[in-house]
Design a protein around this motif. Structure first.
Motif, PDB file in Angstrom:
ATOM      1  N   THR A  19     -55.207  70.223  59.600  1.00  0.00           N
ATOM      2  CA  THR A  19     -56.580  69.783  59.370  1.00  0.00           C
ATOM      3  C   THR A  19     -56.529  68.616  58.398  1.00  0.00           C
ATOM      4  O   THR A  19     -56.109  68.769  57.256  1.00  0.00           O
ATOM      5  CB  THR A  19     -57.442  70.927  58.799  1.00  0.00           C
ATOM      6  OG1 THR A  19     -57.361  72.042  59.689  1.00  0.00           O
ATOM      7  CG2 THR A  19     -58.888  70.497  58.656  1.00  0.00           C
ATOM      8  N   ARG A  20     -56.939  67.476  58.871  1.00  0.00           N
ATOM      9  CA  ARG A  20     -56.891  66.265  58.055  1.00  0.00           C
ATOM     10  C   ARG A  20     -57.991  66.262  57.003  1.00  0.00           C
ATOM     11  O   ARG A  20     -59.031  66.878  57.179  1.00  0.00           O
ATOM     12  CB  ARG A  20     -57.023  65.034  58.942  1.00  0.00           C
ATOM     13  CG  ARG A  20     -55.824  64.827  59.832  1.00  0.00           C
ATOM     14  CD  ARG A  20     -55.985  63.612  60.738  1.00  0.00           C
ATOM     15  NE  ARG A  20     -54.780  63.335  61.465  1.00  0.00           N
ATOM     16  CZ  ARG A  20     -54.397  63.977  62.560  1.00  0.00           C
ATOM     17  NH1 ARG A  20     -55.108  64.964  63.038  1.00  0.00           N
ATOM     18  NH2 ARG A  20     -53.273  63.663  63.167  1.00  0.00           N
ATOM     19  N   SER A  21     -57.762  65.525  55.936  1.00  0.00           N
ATOM     20  CA  SER A  21     -58.770  65.345  54.895  1.00  0.00           C
ATOM     21  C   SER A  21     -60.026  64.743  55.526  1.00  0.00           C
ATOM     22  O   SER A  21     -59.936  63.824  56.331  1.00  0.00           O
ATOM     23  CB  SER A  21     -58.232  64.410  53.811  1.00  0.00           C
ATOM     24  OG  SER A  21     -59.214  64.150  52.856  1.00  0.00           O
ATOM     25  N   GLY A  22     -61.179  65.297  55.209  1.00  0.00           N
ATOM     26  CA  GLY A  22     -62.439  64.812  55.756  1.00  0.00           C
ATOM     27  C   GLY A  22     -62.831  65.425  57.088  1.00  0.00           C
ATOM     28  O   GLY A  22     -63.892  65.111  57.625  1.00  0.00           O
ATOM     29  N   ASN A  81     -62.626  70.241  55.834  1.00  0.00           N
ATOM     30  CA  ASN A  81     -61.605  70.001  54.810  1.00  0.00           C
ATOM     31  C   ASN A  81     -62.113  68.896  53.888  1.00  0.00           C
ATOM     32  O   ASN A  81     -62.059  67.720  54.224  1.00  0.00           O
ATOM     33  CB  ASN A  81     -60.274  69.604  55.440  1.00  0.00           C
ATOM     34  CG  ASN A  81     -59.182  69.421  54.407  1.00  0.00           C
ATOM     35  OD1 ASN A  81     -59.402  69.618  53.212  1.00  0.00           O
ATOM     36  ND2 ASN A  81     -58.003  69.043  54.848  1.00  0.00           N
ATOM     37  N   LYS A  82     -62.591  69.285  52.726  1.00  0.00           N
ATOM     38  CA  LYS A  82     -63.153  68.341  51.764  1.00  0.00           C
ATOM     39  C   LYS A  82     -62.118  67.874  50.742  1.00  0.00           C
ATOM     40  O   LYS A  82     -62.455  67.184  49.798  1.00  0.00           O
ATOM     41  CB  LYS A  82     -64.336  68.992  51.041  1.00  0.00           C
ATOM     42  CG  LYS A  82     -65.440  69.416  51.978  1.00  0.00           C
ATOM     43  CD  LYS A  82     -66.544  70.146  51.253  1.00  0.00           C
ATOM     44  CE  LYS A  82     -67.576  70.642  52.237  1.00  0.00           C
ATOM     45  NZ  LYS A  82     -68.608  71.441  51.604  1.00  0.00           N
ATOM     46  N   TYR A  83     -60.878  68.273  50.941  1.00  0.00           N
ATOM     47  CA  TYR A  83     -59.828  67.951  49.983  1.00  0.00           C
ATOM     48  C   TYR A  83     -59.070  66.700  50.406  1.00  0.00           C
ATOM     49  O   TYR A  83     -59.167  66.253  51.546  1.00  0.00           O
ATOM     50  CB  TYR A  83     -58.883  69.143  49.829  1.00  0.00           C
ATOM     51  CG  TYR A  83     -59.620  70.374  49.375  1.00  0.00           C
ATOM     52  CD1 TYR A  83     -59.969  70.535  48.047  1.00  0.00           C
ATOM     53  CD2 TYR A  83     -60.021  71.339  50.290  1.00  0.00           C
ATOM     54  CE1 TYR A  83     -60.691  71.637  47.626  1.00  0.00           C
ATOM     55  CE2 TYR A  83     -60.737  72.450  49.867  1.00  0.00           C
ATOM     56  CZ  TYR A  83     -61.071  72.594  48.540  1.00  0.00           C
ATOM     57  OH  TYR A  83     -61.788  73.676  48.142  1.00  0.00           O
ATOM     58  N   GLN A  84     -58.288  66.140  49.504  1.00  0.00           N
ATOM     59  CA  GLN A  84     -57.539  64.915  49.800  1.00  0.00           C
ATOM     60  C   GLN A  84     -56.321  65.169  50.677  1.00  0.00           C
ATOM     61  O   GLN A  84     -55.858  64.263  51.361  1.00  0.00           O
ATOM     62  CB  GLN A  84     -57.098  64.251  48.495  1.00  0.00           C
ATOM     63  CG  GLN A  84     -58.242  63.663  47.710  1.00  0.00           C
ATOM     64  CD  GLN A  84     -57.749  62.943  46.454  1.00  0.00           C
ATOM     65  OE1 GLN A  84     -56.609  63.113  46.043  1.00  0.00           O
ATOM     66  NE2 GLN A  84     -58.616  62.152  45.864  1.00  0.00           N
ATOM     67  N   ASN A  85     -55.810  66.388  50.659  1.00  0.00           N
ATOM     68  CA  ASN A  85     -54.593  66.698  51.401  1.00  0.00           C
ATOM     69  C   ASN A  85     -54.909  67.368  52.729  1.00  0.00           C
ATOM     70  O   ASN A  85     -55.931  68.039  52.880  1.00  0.00           O
ATOM     71  CB  ASN A  85     -53.693  67.623  50.575  1.00  0.00           C
ATOM     72  CG  ASN A  85     -53.222  66.961  49.301  1.00  0.00           C
ATOM     73  OD1 ASN A  85     -52.961  65.769  49.275  1.00  0.00           O
ATOM     74  ND2 ASN A  85     -53.139  67.736  48.232  1.00  0.00           N
ATOM     75  N   LYS A  86     -53.988  67.218  53.670  1.00  0.00           N
ATOM     76  CA  LYS A  86     -54.069  67.946  54.926  1.00  0.00           C
ATOM     77  C   LYS A  86     -53.809  69.420  54.657  1.00  0.00           C
ATOM     78  O   LYS A  86     -53.165  69.774  53.677  1.00  0.00           O
ATOM     79  CB  LYS A  86     -53.019  67.439  55.910  1.00  0.00           C
ATOM     80  CG  LYS A  86     -53.189  66.007  56.334  1.00  0.00           C
ATOM     81  CD  LYS A  86     -52.030  65.588  57.218  1.00  0.00           C
ATOM     82  CE  LYS A  86     -52.134  64.127  57.566  1.00  0.00           C
ATOM     83  NZ  LYS A  86     -50.955  63.670  58.323  1.00  0.00           N
ATOM     84  N   THR A  87     -54.303  70.289  55.538  1.00  0.00           N
ATOM     85  CA  THR A  87     -53.951  71.709  55.455  1.00  0.00           C
ATOM     86  C   THR A  87     -53.138  72.065  56.704  1.00  0.00           C
ATOM     87  O   THR A  87     -53.298  71.450  57.762  1.00  0.00           O
ATOM     88  CB  THR A  87     -55.192  72.616  55.355  1.00  0.00           C
ATOM     89  OG1 THR A  87     -55.946  72.534  56.564  1.00  0.00           O
ATOM     90  CG2 THR A  87     -56.060  72.231  54.175  1.00  0.00           C
TER      91      THR A  87
END
Length: 114
Positions: A19-22, A81-87
């Motif tokens: 899951t990409r950032s954004g 995904n609101k974080y800067q990193n991928k999950t």
């Protein structure tokens, strides 16, 4: 737990979910209409998944190393995904081949344990 996981069923392919950032929240869906199908998600990095039952929607906070077992017909959606990193997560289907997903109806008749 062993009653839930029927090891006589065929183990499907392993997929890596990234899951990409954004990324935005997925639409609610279920993976199979096979009542014996199981979806297994092994979380590699922090991840959030929405599940819906007759009581409403619940956000699951999953940490690295957590394993989520769901009936294949459990209504769920990957969270934004609101974080800067991928999950990252590993996904395995048991008892079905994950060719498609199916949109959930508005009526959910059973409760889940969260």
């Amino acid at each position: 737990m062993t009653e839930l996981l029927d090891l006589e069923q065929e183990i499907g392919e392993t997929h890596v979910f990234i899951t990409r950032s954004g990324a935005t929240k997925q639409s609610f869906h279920y993976d199979t209409d096979n009542v014996n199908g199981i979806s297994i998600i092994h979380v590699i990095t922090k991840r959030f998944i929405w599940v819906r039952d007759k009581r409403g929607e619940h956000l699951l906070h999953l940490s690295a190393g957590d394993v989520l077992l769901m009936h294949g017909n459990c209504c769920h959606a990957g969270a934004a995904n609101k974080y800067q990193n991928k999950t990252y997560a590993l996904y395995v289907s048991v008892g079905f081949s994950p060719q498609n997903t199916f949109p959930c109806g508005e009526v959910i008749t059973r409760e889940i344990s969260v």
